[in-house]
Design a protein around this motif. Structure first.
Motif, short mmCIF file in Angstrom:
data_model
loop_
_atom_site.label_atom_id
_atom_site.label_comp_id
_atom_site.label_asym_id
_atom_site.label_seq_id
_atom_site.Cartn_x
_atom_site.Cartn_y
_atom_site.Cartn_z
N SER A 1 -42.44 23.47 -10.39
CA SER A 1 -41.65 24.72 -10.91
C SER A 1 -40.54 24.95 -9.85
N TYR A 2 -39.49 25.08 -10.39
CA TYR A 2 -38.04 25.51 -9.51
C TYR A 2 -37.27 26.40 -10.23
N ARG A 3 -36.84 27.73 -9.78
CA ARG A 3 -36.11 28.64 -10.46
C ARG A 3 -36.46 28.75 -11.80
N GLY A 4 -37.85 28.84 -12.21
CA GLY A 4 -37.89 29.14 -13.54
C GLY A 4 -38.01 27.86 -14.55
N ARG A 5 -37.93 26.73 -13.69
CA ARG A 5 -37.66 25.42 -14.72
C ARG A 5 -38.74 24.42 -14.18
N ASN A 6 -39.29 23.62 -15.21
CA ASN A 6 -40.13 22.61 -14.83
C ASN A 6 -39.04 21.51 -14.54
N LEU A 7 -39.39 20.96 -13.31
CA LEU A 7 -38.81 19.51 -13.05
C LEU A 7 -39.97 18.37 -12.87
N VAL B 1 -29.47 23.04 -11.36
CA VAL B 1 -30.30 23.74 -12.29
C VAL B 1 -29.72 24.80 -13.02
N CYS C 1 -27.96 23.64 -15.94
CA CYS C 1 -28.70 22.65 -16.81
C CYS C 1 -28.76 23.42 -18.11
N PRO D 1 -31.43 24.13 -21.59
CA PRO D 1 -32.98 24.40 -21.53
C PRO D 1 -33.83 23.20 -21.49
N GLN E 1 -37.41 20.85 -20.00
CA GLN E 1 -37.86 20.20 -18.92
C GLN E 1 -36.85 19.39 -18.19
N ILE E 2 -36.52 19.24 -17.01
CA ILE E 2 -35.60 18.38 -16.31
C ILE E 2 -36.35 17.38 -15.83
#
Length: 427
Positions: free
Chosen positions: A306-312, A398, A401, A403, A405-406
């Motif tokens: 998790s990074y800045r509210g996103r899944n990488l 990010v 980007c 919405p 998963q990245i």
């Protein structure tokens, strides 16, 4: 050889590290102290510098430490770290294991890892391709795994045919059992000088480094899953272990589903190879696969963070063959993809390999370019006709980007830098 237990299997080491001569004991202590100082100073794990200090004190320390262990060496251009982890997990079914799990795979790092062997019975060691013959000479392994050979770090490493020749000469007549990929002609040629080879059909997506015969220089033909030289009798050997789709076939023809948590064809191939190695040591296949199923990530590879509210999801790819395999792992389009490339010492400073990667496989996705050599990568993507944006840092990418998963694909030092950035943000 298809699974004969190693002589002495079931017994502990003949003598423990406490039986080392005084100079070797001093070297081990110096290695540990140096590594601890390096860690406290924030300079990394300290395994390499600790090993260098130890080898200066006792140049034959690697051989002395390995003497207490039943050793497996794992080498190849791609998949070394993951296969080493899978082999180590499989062999833990038979006893304690020491391994250079973080991938410090040159003599200093290997020595540092073995210095912490404790009561381990097995040593499962990843080895850089250039150093395999020398480490094999010092470590006297019971098994050696040869995964693949392809172009990598062209400013540092030998041309692949030359590297295969070094393996072939360095392993000639070895008493170790070689567990080798039958689908890579360079590996087959290198392994064919050994007395005892277990051939594994592990596949080979990247074939651009083996279109000419390493034996005679003739043209290689590749009908279906087979290969052969048109000018001499060099051809694919008969295999004993096979990856067939998502299943593994053992030497007795029994089919085993590969229920792994690691994704992709390459990791199924790595697991098939690891099962073959475990069999050499008398570990039954069911036990080996059960333990390998527990592996979810390897040194950060395949982690979803998790990074800045996103899944990488973090994926490592270091050369054209690795990028090709990694493209097969990512979510279907239009999942966004971050691409990060550096050219520091650990990566190799020659970025010409970017032109060997078929980036058109990423068409239809939002692409975000990062890393020290982001402009080199941007030129390559532009020539490929792809749309992308260039960013100075992970946070900016990010923020831009869409919405979902990245997927993050990075080469070695770029991957480590991204992991540090994410870890610092989570602290």
């Amino acid at each position: 050889m298809t699974g004969t237990p190693v002589p002495g299997q079931g017994a502990g080491p003949a003598r423990g590290p406490e039986a080392l001569p005084p100079r070797a004991k001093l070297a081990v202590t110096a290695s540990r102290v140096t590594a601890a100082i390096s860690r406290r100073a924030g300079k990394g794990s300290g395994s390499v510098i600790g090993g260098k200090i130890a080898l200066r004190i006792a140049p034959d320390l690697l051989a002395q430490l390995a003497d207490h262990l039943q050793v497996v060496l794992v080498s190849g251009t791609n998949g070394k770290t993951t296969t080493t982890r899978l082999v180590a997990e499989a062999l833990r079914a038979a006893g304690p294991v020491v391994s250079n799990a973080l991938g410090a795979n040159m003599p200093a790092g290997i020595t540092s890892a073995l210095a912490g062997a404790g009561d381990a019975r097995f040593g499962v060691i990843e080895v850089d391709e250039k150093y395999l013959s020398g480490v094999a000479r010092d470590a006297d392994p019971i098994a050696i795994v040869l995964l693949n050979l392809s172009r990598d770090q062209l400013d540092r490493a030998a041309e692949t045919r030359m590297l295969a020749e070094k393996w072939r000469e360095g392993l000639r007549g070895t008493e170790a059992v070689l567990v080798a990929n039958a689908d890579d002609p360079l590996v087959v040629w290198a392994a064919s000088s050994a007395k005892d080879v277990v051939w594994v059909a592990a596949g080979q997506m990247w074939q651009e480094d083996s279109w000419s015969c390493p034996s005679c220089g003739g043209v290689m033909h590749r009908p279906g899953d087979d290969w052969y030289c048109s000018d001499c009798d060099f051809r694919r050997p008969q295999v004993t272990w096979s990856l067939v789709g998502e299943e593994m076939v053992d030497p007795d023809g029994q089919v085993w589903p590969l229920d792994l948590q690691l994704p992709g064809r390459a990791n199924r191939a790595n697991a098939t190879t690891a099962a073959a190695v475990a069999s050499v040591f008398g570990v039954d296949t069911a036990s080996a696969l059960a333990r390998m199923k527990n592996v979810t990530a390897v040194a950060g590879r395949y982690d979803v963070v998790s990074y800045r509210g996103r899944n990488l999801r973090l994926l490592l790819a270091k050369n054209p063959a690795g990028w090709l395999e990694t493209f097969s792992l990512i979510d279907p389009a239009p999942a966004p993809v971050f691409l990060s490339v550096n050219a520091l010492d650990a990566d190799g400073k020659d970025t010409s390999w970017l032109w060997d990667v078929d980036f058109t496989r990423l068409a239809g996705r939002p692409l975000f370019v990062l890393g020290q050599r982001r402009l080199d990568l941007a030129v390559r993507l532009d020539v490929a006709g792809l749309e992308f944006s260039v960013h100075d840092d992970l946070a900016g990418a990010v923020a831009a980007c869409p919405p979902g998963q990245i997927e993050v694909i990075a080469n070695y030092t770029a991957f480590q830098q991204l992991r540090r950035t994410i870890k610092e943000a989570q602290a």
